[in-house]
Write a protein that holds these residues in place. Structure first.
Motif, PDB file in Angstrom:
ATOM      1  N   GLN A 103     -17.992 -26.286  18.192  1.00 16.62           N
ATOM      2  CA  GLN A 103     -17.333 -26.859  19.363  1.00 16.62           C
ATOM      3  C   GLN A 103     -16.633 -28.167  18.989  1.00 16.62           C
ATOM      4  O   GLN A 103     -15.520 -28.439  19.450  1.00 16.62           O
ATOM      5  CB  GLN A 103     -18.345 -27.091  20.487  1.00 16.62           C
ATOM      6  CG  GLN A 103     -18.912 -25.806  21.058  1.00 16.62           C
ATOM      7  CD  GLN A 103     -20.084 -26.048  21.979  1.00 16.62           C
ATOM      8  OE1 GLN A 103     -20.980 -26.830  21.669  1.00 16.62           O
ATOM      9  NE2 GLN A 103     -20.079 -25.371  23.126  1.00 16.62           N
ATOM     10  N   GLU A 104     -17.301 -28.976  18.168  1.00 25.39           N
ATOM     11  CA  GLU A 104     -16.677 -30.205  17.680  1.00 25.39           C
ATOM     12  C   GLU A 104     -15.404 -29.865  16.900  1.00 25.39           C
ATOM     13  O   GLU A 104     -14.392 -30.559  17.011  1.00 25.39           O
ATOM     14  CB  GLU A 104     -17.649 -30.992  16.791  1.00 25.39           C
ATOM     15  CG  GLU A 104     -18.805 -31.602  17.526  1.00 25.39           C
ATOM     16  CD  GLU A 104     -19.636 -32.513  16.643  1.00 25.39           C
ATOM     17  OE1 GLU A 104     -19.060 -33.263  15.829  1.00 25.39           O
ATOM     18  OE2 GLU A 104     -20.872 -32.475  16.759  1.00 25.39           O
ATOM     19  N   CYS A 105     -15.475 -28.788  16.124  1.00 25.30           N
ATOM     20  CA  CYS A 105     -14.312 -28.368  15.330  1.00 25.30           C
ATOM     21  C   CYS A 105     -13.158 -27.937  16.230  1.00 25.30           C
ATOM     22  O   CYS A 105     -12.000 -28.252  15.946  1.00 25.30           O
ATOM     23  CB  CYS A 105     -14.691 -27.251  14.371  1.00 25.30           C
ATOM     24  SG  CYS A 105     -15.754 -27.805  13.020  1.00 25.30           S
ATOM     25  N   LEU A 106     -13.457 -27.217  17.296  1.00 30.70           N
ATOM     26  CA  LEU A 106     -12.401 -26.815  18.230  1.00 30.70           C
ATOM     27  C   LEU A 106     -11.744 -28.027  18.881  1.00 30.70           C
ATOM     28  O   LEU A 106     -10.510 -28.125  18.937  1.00 30.70           O
ATOM     29  CB  LEU A 106     -12.963 -25.887  19.316  1.00 30.70           C
ATOM     30  CG  LEU A 106     -13.172 -24.442  18.945  1.00 30.70           C
ATOM     31  CD1 LEU A 106     -13.821 -23.683  20.107  1.00 30.70           C
ATOM     32  CD2 LEU A 106     -11.864 -23.771  18.550  1.00 30.70           C
ATOM     33  N   ILE A 107     -12.560 -28.952  19.364  1.00 32.02           N
ATOM     34  CA  ILE A 107     -12.028 -30.163  20.003  1.00 32.02           C
ATOM     35  C   ILE A 107     -11.228 -30.978  18.993  1.00 32.02           C
ATOM     36  O   ILE A 107     -10.123 -31.449  19.292  1.00 32.02           O
ATOM     37  CB  ILE A 107     -13.169 -30.997  20.623  1.00 32.02           C
ATOM     38  CG1 ILE A 107     -13.822 -30.213  21.767  1.00 32.02           C
ATOM     39  CG2 ILE A 107     -12.643 -32.346  21.121  1.00 32.02           C
ATOM     40  CD1 ILE A 107     -15.155 -30.788  22.219  1.00 32.02           C
ATOM     41  N   GLY A 108     -11.765 -31.141  17.797  1.00 32.18           N
ATOM     42  CA  GLY A 108     -11.071 -31.885  16.744  1.00 32.18           C
ATOM     43  C   GLY A 108      -9.749 -31.243  16.368  1.00 32.18           C
ATOM     44  O   GLY A 108      -8.742 -31.928  16.157  1.00 32.18           O
ATOM     45  N   THR A 109      -9.733 -29.914  16.302  1.00 30.56           N
ATOM     46  CA  THR A 109      -8.501 -29.196  15.969  1.00 30.56           C
ATOM     47  C   THR A 109      -7.444 -29.424  17.041  1.00 30.56           C
ATOM     48  O   THR A 109      -6.268 -29.636  16.729  1.00 30.56           O
ATOM     49  CB  THR A 109      -8.788 -27.698  15.782  1.00 30.56           C
ATOM     50  OG1 THR A 109      -9.721 -27.552  14.705  1.00 30.56           O
ATOM     51  CG2 THR A 109      -7.515 -26.916  15.462  1.00 30.56           C
ATOM     52  N   VAL A 110      -7.847 -29.416  18.296  1.00 30.50           N
ATOM     53  CA  VAL A 110      -6.899 -29.684  19.380  1.00 30.50           C
ATOM     54  C   VAL A 110      -6.330 -31.099  19.245  1.00 30.50           C
ATOM     55  O   VAL A 110      -5.116 -31.309  19.388  1.00 30.50           O
ATOM     56  CB  VAL A 110      -7.553 -29.458  20.762  1.00 30.50           C
ATOM     57  CG1 VAL A 110      -6.671 -29.996  21.886  1.00 30.50           C
ATOM     58  CG2 VAL A 110      -7.857 -27.986  20.972  1.00 30.50           C
TER      59      VAL A 110
END
Length: 149
Positions: free
Chosen positions: A61-68
């Motif tokens: 989830q952190e990776c998804l937010i960071g990617t955005v």
């Protein structure tokens, strides 16, 4: 307040410099603007990691937010630097899944996979430079990502 701004500027500059080195190794060159763009992206991801609502999330989830965060900054800076100012720093026009040649799906996947490194480096810098909590480790971030923790 002054110490907080000083600390933030050190983190942005350091993370930006690290990003420039990684990009230089990956692409064979980089541009000075990446000090700011890469530094801000890494800083914002690291800053989110300072809030319990973020760091209590699973690593994917952190990776998804960071990617955005990265894609938004990359798109905005690309539109300004590459389209408006015509600096030609990057062009993903010939890459699958691109948007105006400024962001693309293959690099979104790469950014996703680099977020655990970003989180670790931010935590490590905060630990070494400012005496904050010691990070758990880079390997743990990737284990958490791939095991869904």
């Amino acid at each position: 307040m002054k110490n907080k701004i000083y600390k933030d500027l050190i983190l942005i500059a350091t993370m930006g410099a690290i990003y420039m080195v990684l990009e230089g190794v990956w692409r064979g060159w980089t541009h000075i603007s990446m000090l700011v763009v890469g530094g801000l992206a890494a800083f914002f991801i690291g800053r989110l990691n300072e809030y319990s609502k973020f760091y209590d999330k699973k690593m994917w989830q952190e990776c998804l937010i960071g990617t955005v965060i990265i894609l938004v900054l990359e798109f905005i800076s690309g539109m300004v630097l590459n389209v408006w100012l015509k600096l030609g720093i990057w062009d993903y026009s010939n890459t699958w899944g691109n948007l105006y040649g400024q962001i693309c799906i293959p690099y979104a996947v790469l950014w996703f996979l680099l977020v655990p490194l970003n989180v670790f480096v931010d935590d490590y810098l905060r630990y070494r430079l400012f005496g904050e909590k010691k990070p758990q480790g880079l390997l743990k971030n990737y284990i958490d990502l791939f095991t869904g923790r």
